[in-house]
Scaffold this active site. Structure first.
Site, mmCIF file in Angstrom:
data_model
loop_
_atom_site.group_PDB
_atom_site.id
_atom_site.type_symbol
_atom_site.label_atom_id
_atom_site.label_comp_id
_atom_site.label_asym_id
_atom_site.label_seq_id
_atom_site.Cartn_x
_atom_site.Cartn_y
_atom_site.Cartn_z
ATOM 1 N N SER A 58 0.828 -1.222 0.000
ATOM 2 C CA SER A 58 0.000 0.000 0.000
ATOM 3 C C SER A 58 0.856 1.264 0.000
ATOM 4 C CB SER A 58 -0.920 0.016 1.220
ATOM 5 O OG SER A 58 -0.143 -0.095 2.402
ATOM 6 N N HIS A 59 2.139 1.161 0.349
ATOM 7 C CA HIS A 59 3.026 2.324 0.339
ATOM 8 C C HIS A 59 4.067 2.238 -0.775
ATOM 9 C CE1 HIS A 59 1.052 2.969 4.134
ATOM 10 N NE2 HIS A 59 1.586 4.179 4.199
ATOM 11 N N ASP A 199 -7.910 -0.869 2.796
ATOM 12 C CA ASP A 199 -8.697 -2.104 2.761
ATOM 13 C C ASP A 199 -10.195 -1.800 2.874
ATOM 14 O OD1 ASP A 199 -6.571 -3.883 2.413
ATOM 15 O OD2 ASP A 199 -6.108 -3.857 4.535
HETATM 16 P P1 NDP Z 1 -0.332 -5.073 9.259
HETATM 17 O O1 NDP Z 1 -1.503 -5.315 10.143
HETATM 18 O O2 NDP Z 1 -0.374 -5.543 7.874
HETATM 19 O O3 NDP Z 1 0.985 -5.702 9.928
HETATM 20 C C1 NDP Z 1 1.433 -5.286 11.185
HETATM 21 C C2 NDP Z 1 2.723 -5.988 11.563
HETATM 22 O O4 NDP Z 1 2.426 -7.339 11.924
HETATM 23 C C3 NDP Z 1 3.728 -6.060 10.435
HETATM 24 O O5 NDP Z 1 5.013 -5.830 10.940
HETATM 25 C C4 NDP Z 1 3.584 -7.482 9.893
HETATM 26 O O6 NDP Z 1 4.816 -7.895 9.329
HETATM 27 C C5 NDP Z 1 3.228 -8.255 11.162
HETATM 28 N N1 NDP Z 1 2.401 -9.445 10.925
HETATM 29 C C6 NDP Z 1 1.382 -9.585 10.037
HETATM 30 N N2 NDP Z 1 0.847 -10.800 10.148
HETATM 31 C C7 NDP Z 1 1.525 -11.452 11.128
HETATM 32 C C8 NDP Z 1 1.433 -12.749 11.711
HETATM 33 N N3 NDP Z 1 0.547 -13.633 11.292
HETATM 34 N N4 NDP Z 1 2.288 -13.063 12.695
HETATM 35 C C9 NDP Z 1 3.216 -12.188 13.128
HETATM 36 N N5 NDP Z 1 3.359 -10.947 12.593
HETATM 37 C C10 NDP Z 1 2.516 -10.586 11.624
HETATM 38 O O7 NDP Z 1 0.054 -3.510 9.269
HETATM 39 P P2 NDP Z 1 -0.898 -2.213 9.255
HETATM 40 O O8 NDP Z 1 -1.987 -2.397 8.261
HETATM 41 O O9 NDP Z 1 -1.268 -1.873 10.648
HETATM 42 O O10 NDP Z 1 0.145 -1.111 8.719
HETATM 43 C C11 NDP Z 1 0.624 -1.165 7.373
HETATM 44 C C12 NDP Z 1 1.768 -0.230 7.109
HETATM 45 O O11 NDP Z 1 1.345 1.069 6.854
HETATM 46 C C13 NDP Z 1 2.889 -0.127 8.139
HETATM 47 O O12 NDP Z 1 4.099 -0.318 7.428
HETATM 48 C C14 NDP Z 1 2.806 1.296 8.643
HETATM 49 O O13 NDP Z 1 4.078 1.828 8.985
HETATM 50 C C15 NDP Z 1 2.226 2.010 7.455
HETATM 51 N N6 NDP Z 1 1.452 3.190 7.837
HETATM 52 C C16 NDP Z 1 1.985 4.426 7.604
HETATM 53 C C17 NDP Z 1 1.287 5.557 7.951
HETATM 54 C C18 NDP Z 1 1.885 6.907 7.760
HETATM 55 O O14 NDP Z 1 1.185 7.893 7.947
HETATM 56 N N7 NDP Z 1 3.113 7.043 7.407
HETATM 57 C C19 NDP Z 1 -0.074 5.471 8.517
HETATM 58 C C20 NDP Z 1 -0.518 4.122 8.742
HETATM 59 C C21 NDP Z 1 0.214 3.023 8.394
HETATM 60 P P3 NDP Z 1 5.040 -9.135 8.334
HETATM 61 O O15 NDP Z 1 3.719 -9.478 7.687
HETATM 62 O O16 NDP Z 1 6.070 -8.670 7.370
HETATM 63 O O17 NDP Z 1 5.514 -10.222 9.231
#
Ligand code: NDP
Length: 344
Positions: A58-59, A199
């Site tokens: 998404s980014h 989403d």
């Molecule tokens: P997700 O809910 O997709 O993931 C959150 C974290 O959990 C990630 O580090 C992911 O890493 C990990 N994760 C996911 N599934 C599992 C699992 N089954 N077991 C263990 N770890 C898991 O993230 P969000 O939707 O909350 O955020 C998405 C992104 O958007 C982030 O990178 C955030 O920095 C960015 N963001 C930026 C904003 C801004 O203003 N700059 C604002 C909001 C969000 P992985 O799947 O790689 O293991």
């Protein structure tokens, strides 16, 4: 719970496979076309490529049209020249000169590492920045140098505090990273909302409900109706009052500590058609070697391995390593409609 992203929801025939070099070249060309200078376009093109490689997609290229709008409208500065000042023995303060945070952070990082190693802990707070993208790319380089890192950024108000009726907080993400012995560091980052805005928008476009209560409807009631939530733009924090507490902490550490716009102060961006407010960022770096436990890394390993032992469980953030290996080997799938919009 996992949600299908726009990219996952499409069939492979609607997607185009690009190498990471192609992704970077496309981003660089488009950014240069809206007047971003050499340094800025290199920096941001790298970041977009990293998001396509490791996630969050998404980014990645999906954000490029928004970035271009920010520069072409004059909301963000394409030739930003950030400045960093050391204002206390272990505190750096930055002025992002209205560019992307990554430029300021690139400048501050070597000094932040040096101060953390000297004092055991150091902080960098930065105002006057345009956007940050995904936080994992801020904390990971610090963990790769043996430091524990936290990063916080506030953003456009979308989250309603638990029990409230109006958005007060941005989706306010935070990231944590920690070195590990002999393997890639722990690096996770997450927003403070139950469901990501992208989403919700996708579910609304496809006409289906959310699997959970993700926001408020027009009557101010918790709802799974994606269309209604994409109109009210009132998202719920994860885990009710607990997510509210995290969003509040991020707002204070990012916006108030740096002296930037609060997430509710959105008026300025609206007149430029920009996606984001000029938020604040704070990063903390800790040198575990200075905290008196020679077994620190061994204990981190013990924790990580006990998570990985459980079937179905994994260290948060390790998913990025699998995605990275796949992207380096085979490139990434990119939405064909997006590529058409970017005139490919
Ligand atoms: P997700 O809910 O997709 O993931 C959150 C974290 O959990 C990630 O580090 C992911 O890493 C990990 N994760 C996911 N599934 C599992 C699992 N089954 N077991 C263990 N770890 C898991 O993230 P969000 O939707 O909350 O955020 C998405 C992104 O958007 C982030 O990178 C955030 O920095 C960015 N963001 C930026 C904003 C801004 O203003 N700059 C604002 C909001 C969000 P992985 O799947 O790689 O293991």
């Amino acid at each position: 719970m996992t949600y299908m992203t726009g990219l996952q929801a499409m069939s492979e025939s609607e997607m185009k496979r690009l190498s990471l070099a192609d992704v970077r070249a496309l981003a660089k060309e488009k950014l240069a076309s809206v007047g971003v200078d050499e340094r800025g376009s290199d920096n941001l093109a790298d970041l977009i490529m990293c998001c396509e490689r490791d996630g969050p997609r998404s980014h990645g290229l999906m954000m490029l049209p928004h970035y271009m709008q920010a520069f072409s409208s004059g909301y963000a500065k394409g030739d930003a020249s950030p400045s960093i000042e050391q204002i206390a023995p272990a505190i750096l303060r930055g002025d992002g000169d209205n560019g992307y945070f990554q430029l300021a952070s690139e400048l501050a990082r070597p000094r932040l590492v040096q101060l953390a190693r000297k004092h055991g802990i150091a902080g960098f707070t930065c105002s006057n920045i345009h956007h940050l993208s995904a936080l994992r790319f801020e904390t990971e380089p610090l963990a790769e140098q043996g430091l524990i890192a936290f990063c916080f950024v506030n953003s456009l108000a979308l989250i309603v505090p638990h029990g409230g009726d109006k958005p007060i907080f941005g989706t306010n993400p935070m990231s944590f990273a920690c070195p590990r012995e002999g393997v890639a560091p722990i690096v996770w980052d997450q927003a403070s909302s139950v469901v990501a805005l992208m989403d919700i928008k996708l579910a609304a476009t496809e006409g289906h409900a959310l699997p959970v209560y993700g926001g408020l409807d027009h009557e101010g009631q918790p709802s799974k109706d994606a269309k209604a939530i994409s109109e009210t733009l009132s998202l719920l924090p994860f885990a009710e009052h607990k997510g509210t507490g995290i969003a509040l902490m991020v707002e204070i550490l990012a916006a108030a500590l740096s002296g930037s716009l609060l997430s509710t102060q959105t008026e300025e961006k609206d007149s430029f058609g920009a996606l984001n407010i000029k938020a604040g960022v704070t990063t903390f770096a800790i040198d575990p070697a200075k905290w008196g436990n020679p077994l620190f890394l061994a204990q981190v390993e013990q924790i990580a391995q006990s998570i990985n032992k459980a079937p179905g469980a994994r260290v948060p953030g390790d998913g990025r390593l699998k995605k990275r290996a796949e992207a380096l080997a085979n490139g990434v799938l990119v939405n064909g409609e997006l590529l058409a919009r970017l005139s490919i």
